[in-house]
Design an enzyme around this catalytic site. Structure first.
Site, PDB file in Angstrom:
ATOM      1  N   GLU A 186      10.772  15.924  15.806  1.00  0.00           N
ATOM      2  CA  GLU A 186      11.028  15.591  14.391  1.00  0.00           C
ATOM      3  C   GLU A 186      10.555  16.612  13.691  1.00  0.00           C
ATOM      4  O   GLU A 186       9.285  16.717  13.634  1.00  0.00           O
ATOM      5  CB  GLU A 186      10.923  14.230  14.060  1.00  0.00           C
ATOM      6  CG  GLU A 186      11.460  13.792  12.732  1.00  0.00           C
ATOM      7  CD  GLU A 186      10.582  12.439  12.156  1.00  0.00           C
ATOM      8  OE1 GLU A 186       9.476  12.329  12.224  1.00  0.00           O
ATOM      9  OE2 GLU A 186      11.710  11.652  11.461  1.00  0.00           O
TER      10      GLU A 186
ATOM     11  N   LYS B  25       0.912  -1.255   0.063  1.00  0.00           N
ATOM     12  CA  LYS B  25      -0.068   0.025  -0.177  1.00  0.00           C
ATOM     13  C   LYS B  25       0.787   1.274  -0.015  1.00  0.00           C
ATOM     14  O   LYS B  25       1.381   1.663   1.205  1.00  0.00           O
ATOM     15  CB  LYS B  25      -0.871   0.081   1.338  1.00  0.00           C
ATOM     16  CG  LYS B  25      -2.251   0.669   1.250  1.00  0.00           C
ATOM     17  CD  LYS B  25      -2.052   2.143   0.962  1.00  0.00           C
ATOM     18  CE  LYS B  25      -1.843   2.931   2.180  1.00  0.00           C
ATOM     19  NZ  LYS B  25      -1.371   4.368   1.712  1.00  0.00           N
TER      20      LYS B  25
ATOM     21  N   CYS C 257      14.719   9.976   7.866  1.00  0.00           N
ATOM     22  CA  CYS C 257      14.389   9.623   9.179  1.00  0.00           C
ATOM     23  C   CYS C 257      15.571   9.614  10.263  1.00  0.00           C
ATOM     24  O   CYS C 257      15.527   9.902  11.312  1.00  0.00           O
ATOM     25  CB  CYS C 257      13.827   8.375   9.384  1.00  0.00           C
ATOM     26  SG  CYS C 257      14.695   7.042   8.357  1.00  0.00           S
TER      27      CYS C 257
ATOM     28  N   GLU D 214       9.103   1.135  11.310  1.00  0.00           N
ATOM     29  CA  GLU D 214      10.225   2.003  11.210  1.00  0.00           C
ATOM     30  C   GLU D 214       9.815   3.309  11.292  1.00  0.00           C
ATOM     31  O   GLU D 214       9.010   3.970  10.311  1.00  0.00           O
ATOM     32  CB  GLU D 214      10.790   1.684   9.807  1.00  0.00           C
ATOM     33  CG  GLU D 214      11.332   0.238   9.616  1.00  0.00           C
ATOM     34  CD  GLU D 214      12.768   0.260  10.298  1.00  0.00           C
ATOM     35  OE1 GLU D 214      13.347   1.184  10.520  1.00  0.00           O
ATOM     36  OE2 GLU D 214      13.138  -1.005  10.408  1.00  0.00           O
TER      37      GLU D 214
HETATM   38  P1  NAD Z   1       2.130   8.957   7.688  1.00  0.00           P
HETATM   39  O1  NAD Z   1       2.243   8.186   9.020  1.00  0.00           O
HETATM   40  O2  NAD Z   1       1.448   9.923   7.571  1.00  0.00           O
HETATM   41  O3  NAD Z   1       1.890   8.070   6.747  1.00  0.00           O
HETATM   42  C1  NAD Z   1       2.436   6.824   6.207  1.00  0.00           C
HETATM   43  C2  NAD Z   1       1.586   5.900   5.462  1.00  0.00           C
HETATM   44  O4  NAD Z   1       0.828   5.422   6.674  1.00  0.00           O
HETATM   45  C3  NAD Z   1       0.672   6.657   4.449  1.00  0.00           C
HETATM   46  O5  NAD Z   1       0.692   5.419   3.383  1.00  0.00           O
HETATM   47  C4  NAD Z   1      -0.631   6.494   5.123  1.00  0.00           C
HETATM   48  O6  NAD Z   1      -1.744   6.354   3.944  1.00  0.00           O
HETATM   49  C5  NAD Z   1      -0.623   5.224   5.991  1.00  0.00           C
HETATM   50  N1  NAD Z   1      -1.462   5.239   7.297  1.00  0.00           N
HETATM   51  C6  NAD Z   1      -1.882   6.485   7.668  1.00  0.00           C
HETATM   52  N2  NAD Z   1      -2.858   6.126   8.871  1.00  0.00           N
HETATM   53  C7  NAD Z   1      -3.033   4.802   8.759  1.00  0.00           C
HETATM   54  C8  NAD Z   1      -3.627   3.801   9.725  1.00  0.00           C
HETATM   55  N3  NAD Z   1      -4.325   4.236  10.477  1.00  0.00           N
HETATM   56  N4  NAD Z   1      -3.409   2.660   9.633  1.00  0.00           N
HETATM   57  C9  NAD Z   1      -2.349   2.124   8.566  1.00  0.00           C
HETATM   58  N5  NAD Z   1      -1.749   2.941   7.516  1.00  0.00           N
HETATM   59  C10 NAD Z   1      -2.137   4.413   7.876  1.00  0.00           C
HETATM   60  O7  NAD Z   1       3.757   9.065   7.774  1.00  0.00           O
HETATM   61  P2  NAD Z   1       4.617  10.129   6.879  1.00  0.00           P
HETATM   62  O8  NAD Z   1       4.608  11.283   7.664  1.00  0.00           O
HETATM   63  O9  NAD Z   1       4.062  10.211   5.572  1.00  0.00           O
HETATM   64  O10 NAD Z   1       6.129   9.527   7.179  1.00  0.00           O
HETATM   65  C11 NAD Z   1       7.263  10.317   7.551  1.00  0.00           C
HETATM   66  C12 NAD Z   1       7.778   9.670   8.606  1.00  0.00           C
HETATM   67  O11 NAD Z   1       8.469   8.493   8.334  1.00  0.00           O
HETATM   68  C13 NAD Z   1       8.664  10.669   9.430  1.00  0.00           C
HETATM   69  O12 NAD Z   1       8.571  10.451  10.577  1.00  0.00           O
HETATM   70  C14 NAD Z   1      10.115   9.778   9.228  1.00  0.00           C
HETATM   71  O13 NAD Z   1      11.144   9.684  10.044  1.00  0.00           O
HETATM   72  C15 NAD Z   1       9.511   8.278   9.086  1.00  0.00           C
HETATM   73  N6  NAD Z   1      10.433   7.167   8.305  1.00  0.00           N
HETATM   74  C16 NAD Z   1      10.997   6.583   9.117  1.00  0.00           C
HETATM   75  C17 NAD Z   1      11.872   5.559   8.372  1.00  0.00           C
HETATM   76  C18 NAD Z   1      12.585   4.377   8.955  1.00  0.00           C
HETATM   77  O14 NAD Z   1      13.133   3.472   8.541  1.00  0.00           O
HETATM   78  N7  NAD Z   1      12.750   4.281  10.246  1.00  0.00           N
HETATM   79  C19 NAD Z   1      12.286   5.746   6.970  1.00  0.00           C
HETATM   80  C20 NAD Z   1      11.646   6.846   6.388  1.00  0.00           C
HETATM   81  C21 NAD Z   1      10.774   7.616   7.012  1.00  0.00           C
END
Ligand code: NAD
Length: 493
Positions: free
Chosen positions: A399, A190, A299, A265
């Protein structure tokens, strides 16, 4: 191919059970280029019903299909075919990474090249990872009958719900599908609504790999409901999610009723510690680059730099000078650009509210702080550096996920370790020094999933993941293989 054109932009379908399909009622949504604000593609906007169809296909392919019974050698072959099929699409992937994810050319080694190496690594691991481990016979004092032979056997975990994020979309997806395919799992991917096309190109490549239908499915859509449907489904065995802490917590709670495996992650607020003996000439570029490329949307980027109090002003001056001279902001389609836009306007406004809080809380704005005047279109921000930051300020604790760097003075090394560890997060970190043995000892006291010394990078064979709010579980190398397998004890006599 799942791709057609809709007016002047390409249109993409869902990939479910080995076939391309429109979303229910033909629904689509627009994908926007964050540098130009233009619509660049129309993508299927799936319903919960579409997601349920994909989950059912993945379940059937796992339970009844031949995939999970293939040999490690067969699975390695599929991964190598996938690499070849993706290689043919490399330039197309590059263009979509630039236009959807705003991937600057300076990041393409990680955005584009590294995922190929990662998939090749999983092709190797498919055969080199020991699925069967014979266990030693332990002499027992108990009256229990002695077990004469036993082994630990790694079965594929089952149906995986893969929910990557948008910042390094090919990299993050490769980290998930590599071990999922290598272990014999089936999956529903997804993608992030901002960058769905990378995963759809992977699906096009998968069509050339002779995978049984239902093993690999991609369901695109705007609604968070789609991810939630995967998490809640009793037909899904494991969720691997990369994204924000807030969503990670919701996922963990929503996965509880079906007791599925959850791999998270999440975010970070990593600290780079500059020790007294480090050369500031070398450290200024090494700390600037990893904080500003990709507009700070990484991240594990070290967005807190901790420097000895006595060196704070000199470091801040060199860092600011370097950034003002080197960091060019602009459209990532221009190979000379280092810092592109942030992903969406609402994210830009959130970052600006952090910049305002830094000023209000008394940090010193050394450079940046606003929008570049020469870029009226696109979600751009200037590279921004704050000095004299205290660890209780919001810009030091939370962050920001934008091009904002905080420089914090410390008293001594104990103080530096304390500041680095005083964080809700525990993802990455760095130490700069000429004393490697000392750095190694310090590294072991810092509670983060990765710790790099003097700019070293560990990304492929090493475990990647977080302590504390940065997540649960590890990706990368054999740790990725463990995440996608369920271990079973078999004993016989
Ligand atoms: P987000 O939580 O807004 O969205 C990510 C995904 O989750 C989207 O596809 C969204 O549709 C889905 N989603 C939203 N609500 C959901 C739910 N209730 N259940 C299941 N899926 C759901 O994240 P974002 O803001 O787009 O991402 C940025 C974050 O990602 C930052 O905090 C960054 O640090 C982190 N990140 C972590 C890593 C790692 O490897 N640790 C790598 C890259 C980014």
């Amino acid at each position: 191919m799942g791709k057609s054109s809709h007016g002047s932009v390409p249109a993409f379908q869902l990939f479910i059970n080995g076939a391309w399909k429109n979303a229910s009622a033909g629904a689509t949504y627009d994908v926007v280029n964050p540098a130009t604000e233009e619509v660049i593609a129309k993508v299927a906007n799936a319903s919960r019903g579409d997601m349920d169809t994909a989950i059912a296909a993945a379940r059937k392919a796992f339970d009844d299909g031949p995939w999970r019974r293939t040999t490690p050698h067969d699975r390695a072959k599929v991964l190598r075919r996938l690499i070849d099929a993706l290689e043919k699409r490399k330039e197309e992937l590059r263009q979509w990474l630039i236009s959807c994810a705003a991937a600057e050319y300076v990041t393409h080694w990680i955005q584009l090249d590294m995922p190929f190496t990662m998939l090749a690594n999983y092709a190797d691991l498919a055969t080199s990872f020991e699925l069967e481990q014979m266990l030693p016979v332990i002499a027992s004092q108990s009256p229990m009958p002695q077990v004469s032979n036993s082994m630990a056997y790694h079965q594929p975990v089952g149906v995986c719900g893969l929910i990557p994020t948008w910042n390094f979309p090919f990299f993050v997806t490769a980290q998930k599908i590599g071990p999922a395919l290598a272990t014999g799992c089936t999956m529903v991917l997804k993608p992030s609504p901002y960058v769905p096309i990378i995963d759809l190109i992977i699906a096009q490549a998968i069509e050339e790999c002779d995978l049984p239908p239902g093993v690999f499915n991609v369901v695109t859509g705007e609604s968070a409901e789609l991810g939630a449907a995967l998490v809640e489904s009793p037909l899904v065995d494991k969720i691997s999610y990369t994204g924000s802490v807030g969503t990670g917590k919701k996922i963990m709670a929503a996965a509880a009723p079906t007791l599925k495996r959850v791999h998270l992650e999440l975010g970070g607020k990593s600290a780079a510690i500059v020790l007294d003996d480090a050369s500031l000439d070398q450290v200024a570029p090494l700390t600037a680059g990893p904080s500003f490329f990709h507009a700070g949307q990484g991240c594990a980027m070290c967005t807190r730099v901790l420097v000895p109090k006595s060196k704070h002003d000199e470091y801040l001056e060199r860092l600011t000078g370097f950034v003002n001279m080197i960091v060019r902001v602009g459209d990532p389609a221009d190979p000379g650009v280092m810092l592109g836009p942030v992903i969406r306007e609402e994210r830009r406004q959130q970052i600006e509210s952090y910049i305002a809080s830094g000023k209000e809380e008394g940090a010193v704005l050394a450079t940046g702080g606003g929008r570049p005047a020469d870029l009226p279109k696109g979600y751009f921000l200037q590279p921004t550096i704050f000095g004299g930051v205290r660890n209780d300020m919001r810009i030091a604790r939370e962050e920001i996920f934008g091009p904002v760097l905080s420089v914090l003075p410390f008293d001594d090394e104990e103080d530096a370790i304390r500041i680095a560890n005083t964080s809700a997060y525990g993802l990455g970190g760095a130490i700069y020094t000429s004393d490697i043995p000392k750095a190694l000892e310090m590294a072991k006291r810092i509670r983060t999933g990765t710790l790099n010394i003097n700019g070293a990078i560990s990304l492929l064979h090493t475990p990647f993941g977080g302590f504390k709010d940065s997540g649960i579980g590890r990706e990368g190398g054999r740790w990725g293989m463990l995440e996608y397998s369920e271990v079973q004890a078999i004993a016989w006599k």
